[in-house]
Design a protein around this motif. Structure first.
Motif, PDB file in Angstrom:
ATOM      1  N   ILE A   1       0.756  -1.336  -0.189  1.00 47.32           N
ATOM      2  CA  ILE A   1      -0.071  -0.020  -0.043  1.00 47.32           C
ATOM      3  C   ILE A   1       0.834   1.274   0.258  1.00 47.32           C
ATOM      4  CG2 ILE A   1      -1.563   1.247   1.347  1.00 47.32           C
ATOM      5  CD1 ILE A   1      -2.997  -1.398   2.265  1.00 47.32           C
ATOM      6  N   PHE A   2       1.817   1.284   0.724  1.00 47.77           N
ATOM      7  CA  PHE A   2       2.773   2.287   0.886  1.00 47.77           C
ATOM      8  C   PHE A   2       3.710   2.622  -0.414  1.00 47.77           C
ATOM      9  CE2 PHE A   2       6.753   4.240   1.891  1.00 47.77           C
ATOM     10  CZ  PHE A   2       6.522   5.347   2.514  1.00 47.77           C
ATOM     11  N   THR A   3       3.917   1.380  -1.069  1.00 40.56           N
ATOM     12  CA  THR A   3       4.542   1.589  -2.134  1.00 40.56           C
ATOM     13  C   THR A   3       3.673   2.197  -3.360  1.00 40.56           C
ATOM     14  OG1 THR A   3       6.114  -0.060  -1.691  1.00 40.56           O
ATOM     15  CG2 THR A   3       5.975   0.633  -3.870  1.00 40.56           C
ATOM     16  N   LEU A   4       2.724   1.656  -3.528  1.00 32.28           N
ATOM     17  CA  LEU A   4       1.437   1.971  -4.282  1.00 32.28           C
ATOM     18  C   LEU A   4       1.345   3.595  -4.321  1.00 32.28           C
ATOM     19  CD1 LEU A   4      -0.491  -1.177  -4.848  1.00 32.28           C
ATOM     20  CD2 LEU A   4       1.171  -0.319  -6.442  1.00 32.28           C
ATOM     21  N   ASP A   5       1.186   4.112  -3.116  1.00 34.15           N
ATOM     22  CA  ASP A   5       0.581   5.240  -2.710  1.00 34.15           C
ATOM     23  C   ASP A   5       1.760   6.225  -3.043  1.00 34.15           C
ATOM     24  OD1 ASP A   5      -1.468   6.961  -1.943  1.00 34.15           O
ATOM     25  OD2 ASP A   5      -1.030   6.831   0.352  1.00 34.15           O
ATOM     26  N   VAL A   6       2.875   6.140  -2.756  1.00 40.25           N
ATOM     27  CA  VAL A   6       3.938   6.793  -2.869  1.00 40.25           C
ATOM     28  C   VAL A   6       4.423   7.064  -4.521  1.00 40.25           C
ATOM     29  CG1 VAL A   6       6.595   7.392  -2.613  1.00 40.25           C
ATOM     30  CG2 VAL A   6       5.183   6.698  -0.815  1.00 40.25           C
ATOM     31  N   THR A   7       4.290   5.793  -5.344  1.00 40.05           N
ATOM     32  CA  THR A   7       4.432   5.964  -6.646  1.00 40.05           C
ATOM     33  C   THR A   7       3.241   6.437  -7.368  1.00 40.05           C
ATOM     34  OG1 THR A   7       4.017   3.524  -6.822  1.00 40.05           O
ATOM     35  CG2 THR A   7       6.095   4.297  -6.556  1.00 40.05           C
ATOM     36  N   ARG A   8       2.024   6.692  -6.685  1.00 41.39           N
ATOM     37  CA  ARG A   8       0.920   6.912  -7.485  1.00 41.39           C
ATOM     38  C   ARG A   8       0.236   5.800  -8.537  1.00 41.39           C
ATOM     39  NH1 ARG A   8      -1.176  10.439  -3.983  1.00 41.39           N
ATOM     40  NH2 ARG A   8       0.375  12.322  -3.633  1.00 41.39           N
ATOM     41  N   LEU A   9       0.666   4.723  -8.392  1.00 42.53           N
ATOM     42  CA  LEU A   9       0.368   3.427  -9.274  1.00 42.53           C
ATOM     43  C   LEU A   9      -0.997   2.921  -8.844  1.00 42.53           C
ATOM     44  CD1 LEU A   9       4.065   1.729  -9.767  1.00 42.53           C
ATOM     45  CD2 LEU A   9       2.594   3.242 -11.385  1.00 42.53           C
ATOM     46  N   HIS A  10      -1.609   3.308  -7.625  1.00 45.34           N
ATOM     47  CA  HIS A  10      -2.862   2.805  -7.114  1.00 45.34           C
ATOM     48  C   HIS A  10      -3.893   3.001  -8.052  1.00 45.34           C
ATOM     49  CE1 HIS A  10      -4.316   6.846  -5.907  1.00 45.34           C
ATOM     50  NE2 HIS A  10      -2.913   6.912  -5.211  1.00 45.34           N
ATOM     51  N   GLY A  11      -3.603   4.055  -8.961  1.00 44.69           N
ATOM     52  CA  GLY A  11      -4.852   4.622  -9.917  1.00 44.69           C
ATOM     53  C   GLY A  11      -4.893   3.626 -10.932  1.00 44.69           C
ATOM     54  N   CYS A  12      -3.788   2.623 -11.248  1.00 48.66           N
ATOM     55  CA  CYS A  12      -4.000   1.439 -12.149  1.00 48.66           C
ATOM     56  C   CYS A  12      -4.570   0.273 -11.534  1.00 48.66           C
ATOM     57  CB  CYS A  12      -2.754   1.093 -12.588  1.00 48.66           C
ATOM     58  SG  CYS A  12      -1.686   2.621 -13.376  1.00 48.66           S
ATOM     59  N   MET A  13      -5.076   0.273 -10.328  1.00 50.54           N
ATOM     60  CA  MET A  13      -5.496  -0.696  -9.652  1.00 50.54           C
ATOM     61  C   MET A  13      -6.912  -1.041 -10.055  1.00 50.54           C
ATOM     62  SD  MET A  13      -2.922  -2.587  -8.204  1.00 50.54           S
ATOM     63  CE  MET A  13      -3.533  -3.685  -6.972  1.00 50.54           C
ATOM     64  N   PRO A  14      -7.537  -2.065 -10.278  1.00 51.24           N
ATOM     65  CA  PRO A  14      -8.849  -2.224 -10.578  1.00 51.24           C
ATOM     66  C   PRO A  14      -9.973  -2.410  -9.249  1.00 51.24           C
ATOM     67  CG  PRO A  14      -7.774  -4.283 -11.108  1.00 51.24           C
ATOM     68  CD  PRO A  14      -6.723  -3.324 -10.863  1.00 51.24           C
ATOM     69  N   ILE A  15      -9.575  -1.576  -8.327  1.00 48.39           N
ATOM     70  CA  ILE A  15     -10.419  -1.556  -7.058  1.00 48.39           C
ATOM     71  C   ILE A  15     -10.514  -0.129  -6.797  1.00 48.39           C
ATOM     72  CG2 ILE A  15      -8.948  -3.739  -6.366  1.00 48.39           C
ATOM     73  CD1 ILE A  15      -7.338  -2.333  -4.442  1.00 48.39           C
ATOM     74  N   SER A  16     -11.632  -0.052  -5.632  1.00 44.00           N
ATOM     75  CA  SER A  16     -11.717   1.311  -4.884  1.00 44.00           C
ATOM     76  C   SER A  16     -10.710   1.554  -3.870  1.00 44.00           C
ATOM     77  CB  SER A  16     -13.122   1.314  -4.338  1.00 44.00           C
ATOM     78  OG  SER A  16     -13.266   2.396  -3.650  1.00 44.00           O
ATOM     79  N   TRP A  17      -9.464   2.286  -4.233  1.00 42.69           N
ATOM     80  CA  TRP A  17      -8.665   2.541  -3.372  1.00 42.69           C
ATOM     81  C   TRP A  17      -8.778   2.878  -1.972  1.00 42.69           C
ATOM     82  CZ3 TRP A  17      -3.948   0.264  -3.568  1.00 42.69           C
ATOM     83  CH2 TRP A  17      -3.007   0.985  -2.582  1.00 42.69           C
ATOM     84  N   ASP A  18      -9.726   4.035  -1.694  1.00 41.72           N
ATOM     85  CA  ASP A  18      -9.999   4.343  -0.597  1.00 41.72           C
ATOM     86  C   ASP A  18     -10.650   3.312   0.409  1.00 41.72           C
ATOM     87  OD1 ASP A  18      -8.758   6.825  -1.173  1.00 41.72           O
ATOM     88  OD2 ASP A  18     -10.893   7.711  -1.686  1.00 41.72           O
ATOM     89  N   ASN A  19     -11.833   2.687  -0.180  1.00 37.09           N
ATOM     90  CA  ASN A  19     -12.448   1.525   0.303  1.00 37.09           C
ATOM     91  C   ASN A  19     -11.398   0.426   0.599  1.00 37.09           C
ATOM     92  OD1 ASN A  19     -15.099   2.400   0.560  1.00 37.09           O
ATOM     93  ND2 ASN A  19     -15.344   2.003  -1.511  1.00 37.09           N
ATOM     94  N   PHE A  20     -10.362   0.008  -0.114  1.00 42.88           N
ATOM     95  CA  PHE A  20      -9.585  -0.956   0.256  1.00 42.88           C
ATOM     96  C   PHE A  20      -8.774  -0.720   1.338  1.00 42.88           C
ATOM     97  CE2 PHE A  20      -4.966  -2.880  -0.469  1.00 42.88           C
ATOM     98  CZ  PHE A  20      -5.468  -3.707  -0.119  1.00 42.88           C
ATOM     99  N   THR A  21      -7.969   0.418   1.374  1.00 44.71           N
ATOM    100  CA  THR A  21      -7.127   0.880   2.441  1.00 44.71           C
ATOM    101  C   THR A  21      -7.788   0.882   3.975  1.00 44.71           C
ATOM    102  OG1 THR A  21      -7.480   3.307   1.712  1.00 44.71           O
ATOM    103  CG2 THR A  21      -5.488   2.251   0.973  1.00 44.71           C
ATOM    104  N   VAL A  22      -8.975   1.604   4.019  1.00 46.86           N
ATOM    105  CA  VAL A  22      -9.535   1.696   5.200  1.00 46.86           C
ATOM    106  C   VAL A  22      -9.945   0.312   5.698  1.00 46.86           C
ATOM    107  CG1 VAL A  22     -11.861   2.176   4.346  1.00 46.86           C
ATOM    108  CG2 VAL A  22     -11.052   3.176   6.567  1.00 46.86           C
ATOM    109  N   ALA A  23     -10.446  -0.520   4.792  1.00 47.55           N
ATOM    110  CA  ALA A  23     -10.802  -1.909   5.114  1.00 47.55           C
ATOM    111  C   ALA A  23      -9.760  -2.564   5.733  1.00 47.55           C
ATOM    112  CB  ALA A  23     -11.596  -2.757   4.041  1.00 47.55           C
ATOM    113  N   PHE A  24      -8.399  -2.633   5.133  1.00 51.31           N
ATOM    114  CA  PHE A  24      -7.443  -3.175   5.418  1.00 51.31           C
ATOM    115  C   PHE A  24      -6.722  -2.683   6.690  1.00 51.31           C
ATOM    116  CE2 PHE A  24      -2.743  -3.113   5.882  1.00 51.31           C
ATOM    117  CZ  PHE A  24      -2.553  -4.468   6.188  1.00 51.31           C
ATOM    118  N   ALA A  25      -7.034  -1.242   7.106  1.00 48.73           N
ATOM    119  CA  ALA A  25      -6.362  -0.717   8.281  1.00 48.73           C
ATOM    120  C   ALA A  25      -7.289  -1.390   9.366  1.00 48.73           C
ATOM    121  CB  ALA A  25      -6.535   0.703   8.239  1.00 48.73           C
TER     122      ALA A  25
END
Length: 281
Positions: free
Chosen positions: A42-66
């Protein structure tokens, strides 16, 4: 970064001298390794801004994992000292005990790091957020996690197959867990809008049914586990700790009641949200 630092420190202390063994120790080590690995991704994808390429809802995924990581760290921070930390020095020496104390402290502090992330990213009045950041979404993660604890107790010689009503309770736990996981998966994957029916109505209807099912299980399970006619009211004296069916039954009864409260709270909150939304319209 705080989560990564504490997670890495915890794993290093365990691998160096603290050590772990048996099923409980393996579970704790899995929690620390799993949470560290996912947090690093998560940290790597967030820093590199590559999370936009992921076919998921990033905000929902990060808070659910937290939220999930918070729960997993809480259990590991309780289980590890209970089974591996003693007031007297072990046979390996007092240095091992000190390392185990350090592991417990680092793991406990990391709970607050993940909990702080949930607190910061949760839904706030006037802000548009994903479903998983709402109280209802966070409760879904807690409900699924508690169901996993119930399944673990069921697998630990709970004697649930002795009576048909207790088998019914297992069906209730399995059904509610499966639908809850589907709800979380649809939300995290961002596929809720592709459904042919309103997602919010489905969640409310399912939560209402889950309350009824868990209410029945909360009544049936204690009767067929602790009533004199079907089970044992008190804990048998010759029952070894850790391998006692009565203990497993008690754990299931307690967490069934806990999940019932969570589902009821979820239902009340969902109705309140819909009422406020309808009134403002």
């Amino acid at each position: 970064m705080c989560q990564l630092l504490l997670g890495c420190t915890t794993m290093a202390l365990v691998a160096h001298s603290a050590g772990f063994s048996a099923t409980y120790g393996t579970y704790c080590m899995f929690v620390w390794c799993f949470c560290f690995a996912v947090t690093l991704v998560i940290f790597t994808l967030d820093v590199t801004r590559l999370h936009g390429c992921m076919p998921i809802s990033w905000d929902n995924f990060t808070v659910a994992f937290a939220m999930l990581a918070t729960l997993m760290y809480v259990t590991a921070s309780v289980v590890y000292p209970v089974y591996f930390l003693r007031s007297e020095c072990p046979s390996e020496g007092c240095e091992v005990r000190n390392y185990r104390i350090a592991v417990t402290v680092c793991s406990s502090v990391c709970c607050f790091a993940y909990g702080a992330e949930v607190f910061i990213t949760r839904a706030k009045p006037g802000h548009v957020v994903g479903y998983m950041a709402t109280v209802s979404g966070l409760l879904k993660v807690v409900q699924a996690f508690i169901a996993c604890i119930i399944f673990g107790a069921l697998a630990n010689d709970s004697e649930y197959n002795r009576h048909i009503p207790t088998q019914y309770c297992v069906v209730v736990y399995s059904l509610c867990f499966a639908v809850t996981v589907v709800v979380v998966a649809l939300t995290v994957s961002g596929r809720t809008s592709s459904l042919r029916f309103p997602f919010d109505r489905f969640v409310v209807i399912y939560t209402f049914l889950a309350v009824l099912l868990y209410l029945s299980a909360a009544v049936v399970w204690p009767i067929f586990s602790f009533d004199k006619k079907y089970g044992t009211p008190g804990r048998p004296e010759d029952c070894p700790r850790g391998k006692c069916p009565w203990d497993s039954k008690l754990v299931i009864a307690v967490f069934t009641a806990a999940n019932l409260v969570l589902y009821f709270t979820d239902l009340v909150y969902s109705q309140r949200i819909r009422f406020v939304s309808h009134s403002s319209a």
